[in-house]
Motif scaffolding. Sequence first.
Motif, mmCIF file in Angstrom:
data_model
loop_
_atom_site.group_PDB
_atom_site.id
_atom_site.type_symbol
_atom_site.label_atom_id
_atom_site.label_comp_id
_atom_site.label_asym_id
_atom_site.label_seq_id
_atom_site.Cartn_x
_atom_site.Cartn_y
_atom_site.Cartn_z
ATOM 1 N N CYS A 35 -6.127 1.508 -9.493
ATOM 2 C CA CYS A 35 -6.489 2.893 -9.158
ATOM 3 C C CYS A 35 -6.342 3.826 -10.356
ATOM 4 O O CYS A 35 -7.198 4.685 -10.587
ATOM 5 C CB CYS A 35 -5.654 3.406 -7.983
ATOM 6 S SG CYS A 35 -6.109 2.685 -6.386
ATOM 7 N N LEU A 80 -3.300 -2.419 -6.830
ATOM 8 C CA LEU A 80 -3.599 -1.066 -6.366
ATOM 9 C C LEU A 80 -3.156 -0.012 -7.378
ATOM 10 O O LEU A 80 -3.933 0.875 -7.746
ATOM 11 C CB LEU A 80 -2.948 -0.797 -5.010
ATOM 12 C CG LEU A 80 -3.498 -1.606 -3.834
ATOM 13 C CD1 LEU A 80 -2.679 -1.331 -2.583
ATOM 14 C CD2 LEU A 80 -4.964 -1.307 -3.598
ATOM 15 N N LEU A 81 -1.907 -0.089 -7.819
ATOM 16 C CA LEU A 81 -1.390 0.922 -8.744
ATOM 17 C C LEU A 81 -2.189 0.937 -10.043
ATOM 18 O O LEU A 81 -2.767 1.953 -10.424
ATOM 19 C CB LEU A 81 0.092 0.694 -9.050
ATOM 20 C CG LEU A 81 0.662 1.587 -10.160
ATOM 21 C CD1 LEU A 81 0.601 3.064 -9.765
ATOM 22 C CD2 LEU A 81 2.080 1.168 -10.512
ATOM 23 N N ARG A 96 0.836 -1.208 0.000
ATOM 24 C CA ARG A 96 0.000 0.000 0.000
ATOM 25 C C ARG A 96 0.870 1.256 0.000
ATOM 26 O O ARG A 96 0.567 2.231 -0.685
ATOM 27 C CB ARG A 96 -0.919 0.008 1.209
ATOM 28 C CG ARG A 96 -2.045 -0.987 1.150
ATOM 29 C CD ARG A 96 -2.924 -0.926 2.408
ATOM 30 N NE ARG A 96 -3.898 -1.995 2.396
ATOM 31 C CZ ARG A 96 -3.731 -3.165 3.006
ATOM 32 N NH1 ARG A 96 -2.640 -3.410 3.710
ATOM 33 N NH2 ARG A 96 -4.679 -4.087 2.926
ATOM 34 N N TYR A 137 0.409 -4.666 -4.745
ATOM 35 C CA TYR A 137 0.895 -3.384 -5.273
ATOM 36 C C TYR A 137 0.407 -3.188 -6.713
ATOM 37 O O TYR A 137 -0.117 -2.134 -7.060
ATOM 38 C CB TYR A 137 2.430 -3.335 -5.212
ATOM 39 C CG TYR A 137 3.042 -2.313 -6.132
ATOM 40 C CD1 TYR A 137 3.105 -0.969 -5.771
ATOM 41 C CD2 TYR A 137 3.539 -2.687 -7.385
ATOM 42 C CE1 TYR A 137 3.657 -0.029 -6.629
ATOM 43 C CE2 TYR A 137 4.097 -1.750 -8.242
ATOM 44 C CZ TYR A 137 4.149 -0.422 -7.865
ATOM 45 O OH TYR A 137 4.686 0.508 -8.708
ATOM 46 N N ASP A 138 0.581 -4.223 -7.551
ATOM 47 C CA ASP A 138 0.141 -4.144 -8.952
ATOM 48 C C ASP A 138 -1.352 -3.848 -9.044
ATOM 49 O O ASP A 138 -1.777 -2.993 -9.825
ATOM 50 C CB ASP A 138 0.422 -5.463 -9.692
ATOM 51 C CG ASP A 138 1.884 -5.660 -10.017
ATOM 52 O OD1 ASP A 138 2.627 -4.663 -10.108
ATOM 53 O OD2 ASP A 138 2.289 -6.834 -10.204
ATOM 54 N N ASP A 187 5.874 2.428 -12.379
ATOM 55 C CA ASP A 187 6.065 1.051 -11.921
ATOM 56 C C ASP A 187 7.548 0.673 -11.942
ATOM 57 O O ASP A 187 8.068 0.117 -10.973
ATOM 58 C CB ASP A 187 5.251 0.105 -12.802
ATOM 59 C CG ASP A 187 5.161 -1.300 -12.248
ATOM 60 O OD1 ASP A 187 5.197 -1.468 -11.012
ATOM 61 O OD2 ASP A 187 5.039 -2.239 -13.056
ATOM 62 N N ILE A 240 -6.839 4.339 -2.827
ATOM 63 C CA ILE A 240 -6.478 2.998 -2.347
ATOM 64 C C ILE A 240 -7.614 2.421 -1.508
ATOM 65 O O ILE A 240 -8.020 1.264 -1.693
ATOM 66 C CB ILE A 240 -5.146 3.026 -1.566
ATOM 67 C CG1 ILE A 240 -3.988 3.293 -2.539
ATOM 68 C CG2 ILE A 240 -4.941 1.728 -0.785
ATOM 69 C CD1 ILE A 240 -2.663 3.578 -1.874
ATOM 70 N N ALA A 288 2.394 1.703 -3.369
ATOM 71 C CA ALA A 288 1.333 2.126 -4.288
ATOM 72 C C ALA A 288 1.000 3.600 -4.061
ATOM 73 O O ALA A 288 0.791 4.341 -5.026
ATOM 74 C CB ALA A 288 0.088 1.259 -4.107
ATOM 75 N N THR A 319 9.332 2.551 -9.101
ATOM 76 C CA THR A 319 8.952 2.086 -7.768
ATOM 77 C C THR A 319 9.553 0.722 -7.450
ATOM 78 O O THR A 319 10.008 0.487 -6.327
ATOM 79 C CB THR A 319 7.412 2.046 -7.647
ATOM 80 O OG1 THR A 319 6.900 3.351 -7.948
ATOM 81 C CG2 THR A 319 6.983 1.657 -6.247
#
Length: 184
Positions: free
Chosen positions: A86, A82-83, A41, A79-80, A62, A118, A44, A65
């Motif tokens: 969103c 969420l990113l 999180r 993470y994938d 991406d 998120i 993200a 990060t």
Amino acid sequence: MSDIPENASPSADKPARQSRAGLTSTGARKASAKSERSRAREFALQALYQHLVGRNTPAAIDAFTRDLAGFHKADSAHYDALLHGCIAQAEELDTLITPLLDRPMAEISPIEHGVMWIGAYELQHCLDVPWRVVLNECIEMAKEFGGTDGHKYVNGILNGLAQKLRTTEIAAEQAKGQGGKPRG
């Protein structure tokens, strides 16, 4: 004259403040105490900040990060989700959030905006994460990265959203006598 002995400090009757394991002096969780999903999180949120402020492409964000220190300790699948979720659903997420705001979205800080994305995304799509966990995680991120009282605002917005998106889960809690609204 006072009844307090000369060698006693004014707070002698108060117990010494205990530090809680796993927390920093500000109350935030130490990095070593964070779960893989909590780390996901946070990464993200950093990535969404780059998207909101810098308008960088999801692919560039991406790649950047994933090269950050500590990313290997994060749940990369979460993470994938969420990113990319969103960013792909930004308009839909804003449509869910905006009616609960007391000001235009343009006046919301990018940190709080990203945290609310998120939270809204997880409330809507990550049904394996209890609604209270979603709220708590988002409040913690807002405390750690956002403005002074941003976490209170995030809590109010996401609590309202949870009442709408997780009606069945909240009703089940209320039926068990656990209450339906988080503290704080």
